[in-house]
Motif scaffolding. Structure first.
Motif, PDB file in Angstrom:
ATOM      1  N   TYR A   1       0.491   0.028   8.067  1.00  0.00           N
ATOM      2  CA  TYR A   1      -0.233   1.135   7.186  1.00  0.00           C
ATOM      3  C   TYR A   1      -1.278   1.308   7.941  1.00  0.00           C
ATOM      4  O   TYR A   1      -1.870   0.646   8.327  1.00  0.00           O
ATOM      5  CB  TYR A   1      -0.671   0.658   6.116  1.00  0.00           C
ATOM      6  CG  TYR A   1      -1.146   1.620   5.365  1.00  0.00           C
ATOM      7  CD1 TYR A   1      -0.676   3.264   4.652  1.00  0.00           C
ATOM      8  CD2 TYR A   1      -2.518   2.102   5.403  1.00  0.00           C
ATOM      9  CE1 TYR A   1      -0.554   3.285   3.484  1.00  0.00           C
ATOM     10  CE2 TYR A   1      -2.808   3.027   4.085  1.00  0.00           C
ATOM     11  CZ  TYR A   1      -2.298   3.704   3.275  1.00  0.00           C
ATOM     12  OH  TYR A   1      -2.723   4.804   3.178  1.00  0.00           O
TER      13      TYR A   1
ATOM     14  N   ALA B   1      -7.082  -0.243   1.047  1.00  0.00           N
ATOM     15  CA  ALA B   1      -7.033   1.007   2.852  1.00  0.00           C
ATOM     16  C   ALA B   1      -7.760   0.460   3.262  1.00  0.00           C
ATOM     17  O   ALA B   1      -8.200   0.578   5.098  1.00  0.00           O
ATOM     18  CB  ALA B   1      -6.207   2.243   2.659  1.00  0.00           C
ATOM     19  N   SER B   2      -9.670   0.393   2.624  1.00  0.00           N
ATOM     20  CA  SER B   2     -10.590   0.560   3.086  1.00  0.00           C
ATOM     21  C   SER B   2     -11.170  -0.060   4.357  1.00  0.00           C
ATOM     22  O   SER B   2     -12.137  -0.066   5.099  1.00  0.00           O
ATOM     23  CB  SER B   2     -11.515   0.958   1.578  1.00  0.00           C
ATOM     24  OG  SER B   2     -11.646   0.608   1.073  1.00  0.00           O
TER      25      SER B   2
ATOM     26  N   ALA C   1      -4.537   7.616   5.055  1.00  0.00           N
ATOM     27  CA  ALA C   1      -4.576   7.798   3.623  1.00  0.00           C
ATOM     28  C   ALA C   1      -5.286   9.267   2.924  1.00  0.00           C
ATOM     29  O   ALA C   1      -4.773   9.251   2.058  1.00  0.00           O
ATOM     30  CB  ALA C   1      -5.833   6.509   3.386  1.00  0.00           C
TER      31      ALA C   1
ATOM     32  N   ALA D   1       1.079   4.254  -3.057  1.00  0.00           N
ATOM     33  CA  ALA D   1       1.170   6.110  -2.197  1.00  0.00           C
ATOM     34  C   ALA D   1       2.064   6.223  -2.940  1.00  0.00           C
ATOM     35  O   ALA D   1       2.163   7.497  -3.168  1.00  0.00           O
ATOM     36  CB  ALA D   1       0.832   5.892  -0.763  1.00  0.00           C
TER      37      ALA D   1
ATOM     38  N   VAL E   1      -4.714   3.226  -3.743  1.00  0.00           N
ATOM     39  CA  VAL E   1      -4.551   3.076  -2.124  1.00  0.00           C
ATOM     40  C   VAL E   1      -5.842   2.898  -1.512  1.00  0.00           C
ATOM     41  O   VAL E   1      -5.947   2.240  -0.194  1.00  0.00           O
ATOM     42  CB  VAL E   1      -4.005   4.537  -1.417  1.00  0.00           C
ATOM     43  CG1 VAL E   1      -4.185   4.685   0.007  1.00  0.00           C
ATOM     44  CG2 VAL E   1      -2.334   4.398  -2.321  1.00  0.00           C
ATOM     45  N   ALA E   2      -6.720   3.940  -1.913  1.00  0.00           N
ATOM     46  CA  ALA E   2      -8.361   3.851  -1.047  1.00  0.00           C
ATOM     47  C   ALA E   2      -9.130   2.550  -1.269  1.00  0.00           C
ATOM     48  O   ALA E   2      -9.807   1.948  -0.785  1.00  0.00           O
ATOM     49  CB  ALA E   2      -8.608   5.238  -2.024  1.00  0.00           C
TER      50      ALA E   2
ATOM     51  N   TYR F   1      -2.002  11.200   2.638  1.00  0.00           N
ATOM     52  CA  TYR F   1      -1.359  10.944   1.004  1.00  0.00           C
ATOM     53  C   TYR F   1      -1.964  11.396   0.176  1.00  0.00           C
ATOM     54  O   TYR F   1      -1.598  11.902  -0.347  1.00  0.00           O
ATOM     55  CB  TYR F   1      -0.883   9.349   1.737  1.00  0.00           C
ATOM     56  CG  TYR F   1       0.045   9.343   2.346  1.00  0.00           C
ATOM     57  CD1 TYR F   1       0.521   9.403   1.994  1.00  0.00           C
ATOM     58  CD2 TYR F   1      -0.828   7.333   2.748  1.00  0.00           C
ATOM     59  CE1 TYR F   1       1.844   8.804   3.080  1.00  0.00           C
ATOM     60  CE2 TYR F   1       0.072   6.923   3.624  1.00  0.00           C
ATOM     61  CZ  TYR F   1       1.815   6.970   4.088  1.00  0.00           C
ATOM     62  OH  TYR F   1       2.297   6.535   4.958  1.00  0.00           O
ATOM     63  N   THR F   2      -3.244  11.584   0.464  1.00  0.00           N
ATOM     64  CA  THR F   2      -4.203  12.139  -0.270  1.00  0.00           C
ATOM     65  C   THR F   2      -4.389  13.680  -0.553  1.00  0.00           C
ATOM     66  O   THR F   2      -4.148  14.256  -1.856  1.00  0.00           O
ATOM     67  CB  THR F   2      -5.781  11.836  -0.082  1.00  0.00           C
ATOM     68  OG1 THR F   2      -5.926  10.510  -0.498  1.00  0.00           O
ATOM     69  CG2 THR F   2      -6.593  12.662  -1.186  1.00  0.00           C
TER      70      THR F   2
ATOM     71  N   ILE G   1       0.980  -1.286   0.214  1.00  0.00           N
ATOM     72  CA  ILE G   1       0.005  -0.081  -0.036  1.00  0.00           C
ATOM     73  C   ILE G   1       0.797   1.364  -0.410  1.00  0.00           C
ATOM     74  O   ILE G   1       0.886   2.076  -1.040  1.00  0.00           O
ATOM     75  CB  ILE G   1      -0.902   0.149   1.279  1.00  0.00           C
ATOM     76  CG1 ILE G   1      -2.056  -1.363   0.688  1.00  0.00           C
ATOM     77  CG2 ILE G   1      -1.612   1.335   1.036  1.00  0.00           C
ATOM     78  CD1 ILE G   1      -2.465  -1.145   2.711  1.00  0.00           C
ATOM     79  N   GLN G   2       1.928   1.607   0.768  1.00  0.00           N
ATOM     80  CA  GLN G   2       2.910   2.809   0.490  1.00  0.00           C
ATOM     81  C   GLN G   2       3.469   2.954  -0.528  1.00  0.00           C
ATOM     82  O   GLN G   2       3.574   3.875  -0.370  1.00  0.00           O
ATOM     83  CB  GLN G   2       4.551   2.038   2.159  1.00  0.00           C
ATOM     84  CG  GLN G   2       4.448   3.469   2.482  1.00  0.00           C
ATOM     85  CD  GLN G   2       3.919   4.489   2.730  1.00  0.00           C
ATOM     86  OE1 GLN G   2       2.838   4.496   3.403  1.00  0.00           O
ATOM     87  NE2 GLN G   2       4.221   5.708   2.361  1.00  0.00           N
TER      88      GLN G   2
ATOM     89  N   PRO H   1      -5.162   3.137   7.976  1.00  0.00           N
ATOM     90  CA  PRO H   1      -6.207   3.180   7.369  1.00  0.00           C
ATOM     91  C   PRO H   1      -6.183   5.079   7.401  1.00  0.00           C
ATOM     92  O   PRO H   1      -6.539   5.849   6.947  1.00  0.00           O
ATOM     93  CB  PRO H   1      -7.610   3.017   7.541  1.00  0.00           C
ATOM     94  CG  PRO H   1      -6.814   1.157   7.920  1.00  0.00           C
ATOM     95  CD  PRO H   1      -5.509   1.934   8.758  1.00  0.00           C
TER      96      PRO H   1
END
Length: 386
Positions: free
Chosen positions: A275, A260-261, A280, A234, A256-257, A283-284, A230-231, A277
């Motif tokens: 990671y 992570a969701s 997120a 991102a 990523v969303a 990062y966004t 995930i990272q 959530p």
């Protein structure tokens, strides 16, 4: 005691003279003998970390002296990294000892977010030395592998701290050590984190295409859905953002969303290698601010509001820099200057992240507003290196 770093002596003298202080004046403020300070300034004596921290506070040096003390051990770093790898090829370690080591690794990785790099580095070094000693003792194959994994995580963390301190040679050595230890243990997630960490380093250095390539390599190595995967996704989005590719940036953020969701909040959300959530949104905000997307302001304001008072000063400072960049894109340079100054004067923008402050300050100055002068003064006062 490591060899004396002559640059420490020069820097201490320059800081003292810049503030118009005599040796006697500094001795009175720092509660140190004039003769001791003279030995430090002439390079005849090596300061302890505690003394360097104290002088930083007295001289408002924002950790510069303490970071030089840490940097002066770089020659020893190479020997330590090589010794760790030599011992890794050897094959009684009790279960309680291994459990203690693995808890210590998690504690140090969790402390990364709130501990100054100069304070964290000696703790990581000490833990790595303990693992190095144990790798040379008799143990079972499973015990040996657990030690290799713990050593891999710590070498990776140490490399990250060296990056924060702008000690590139030491960072390179320990990233290589972490990758080799992970290879011995066949631990794909550590291997992926090594690639992701390198991607972040080159991204901050302006090599966006290489950062993109390394992020994709990390995704290829990492177990699907892992924190490293995930990272790295991102990180890919950030690289696209710095290159100005909005469509690709949005695509990475969407991935990523989705990844992570479904994740539950981790037991230790501050853990650097798990990671969260909740990150997120941060990062966004960062990624959209870098690509100049108008939506960045809303996300960045929400992140700052969430972090205020949450006890995460480093993340809060970075979030304010993101908000400053987003506000500039929205045509609000006055507010951008104010939030950027708050980030800078917090003293929590680490050296490896200082380029983000530079970017905001430069853009604020480009607008010609009067507040830019105060922002520049704060920038020069708190800059962690010259």
């Amino acid at each position: 005691m490591p060899d004396v770093d002559p640059y420490f002596a020069q820097t201490l003298r320059r800081l003292r003279l810049d503030r118009g202080l005599s040796l006697r004046d500094l001795g009175r403020l720092a509660h140190r003998a004039k003769s001791h300070l003279h030995e430090l300034e002439t390079g005849r004596k090596q300061p302890s970390t505690e003394v360097a921290h104290h002088l930083d506070q007295v001289l408002d040096a924002n950790g510069r002296l303490a970071s030089l003390v840490a940097a002066s051990t770089s020659d020893r770093d190479e020997a330590e990294a090589l010794e760790l790898l030599r011992l890794a090829d050897a094959s009684g370690v009790g279960a309680d000892v291994l459990d203690h080591i693995e808890r210590a690794v998690d504690d140090l990785a969790s402390g990364y977010a709130t501990t100054r790099p100069t304070d964290l580095l000696p703790q990581v070094r000490q833990a790595l030395a303990q693992i190095g000693r144990l790798l040379g003792s008799r143990c079972t194959l499973e015990q040996h592998r657990r030690l290799l994994v713990a050593g891999g995580w710590l070498a990776l963390l140490r490399a990250t701290v060296h990056i924060d301190l702008r000690q590139r040679a030491a960072a390179d050595r320990h990233l290589a050590a972490a990758a080799q230890l992970a290879g011995h243990a066949e631990h794909r997630e550590i291997q992926a984190w090594c690639l992701e960490t390198r991607a972040w380093e080159v991204l901050t250095g302006g090599d966006y295409r290489r950062a993109l390539d390394l992020s994709r390599q990390a995704q290829a190595v990492a177990p699907r859905g892992s924190s490293a995967y995930i990272q790295a996704t991102a990180q890919e989005g950030r690289a696209w953002a710095r290159m100005g590719h909005r469509r690709e940036t949005r695509s990475a953020l969407d991935r990523v969303a989705r990844l992570a969701s479904p994740l539950p909040p981790p037991d230790r959300p501050e853990h650097h290698y798990r990671y969260d959530p909740g990150k997120a949104l941060s990062y966004t905000a960062t990624t959209l601010a870098w690509v100049g997307d108008p939506a960045a302001e809303r996300y960045a304001r929400e992140v700052v509001a969430d972090l205020d008072g949450a006890g995460r000063p480093r993340r809060t400072a970075s979030a304010r820099l993101d908000l400053g960049l987003a506000l500039l894109a929205a045509g609000k340079p006055d507010e951008a200057s104010a939030v950027a100054e708050a980030a800078i004067t917090s003293g929590r923008v680490v050296a490896s992240n200082w380029w983000r402050a530079t970017e905001v300050v430069t853009r604020v100055e480009g607008t010609g507003i009067s507040e830019a002068r105060d922002l520049r003064d704060a920038y020069e006062t708190y800059r962690p290196y010259r």
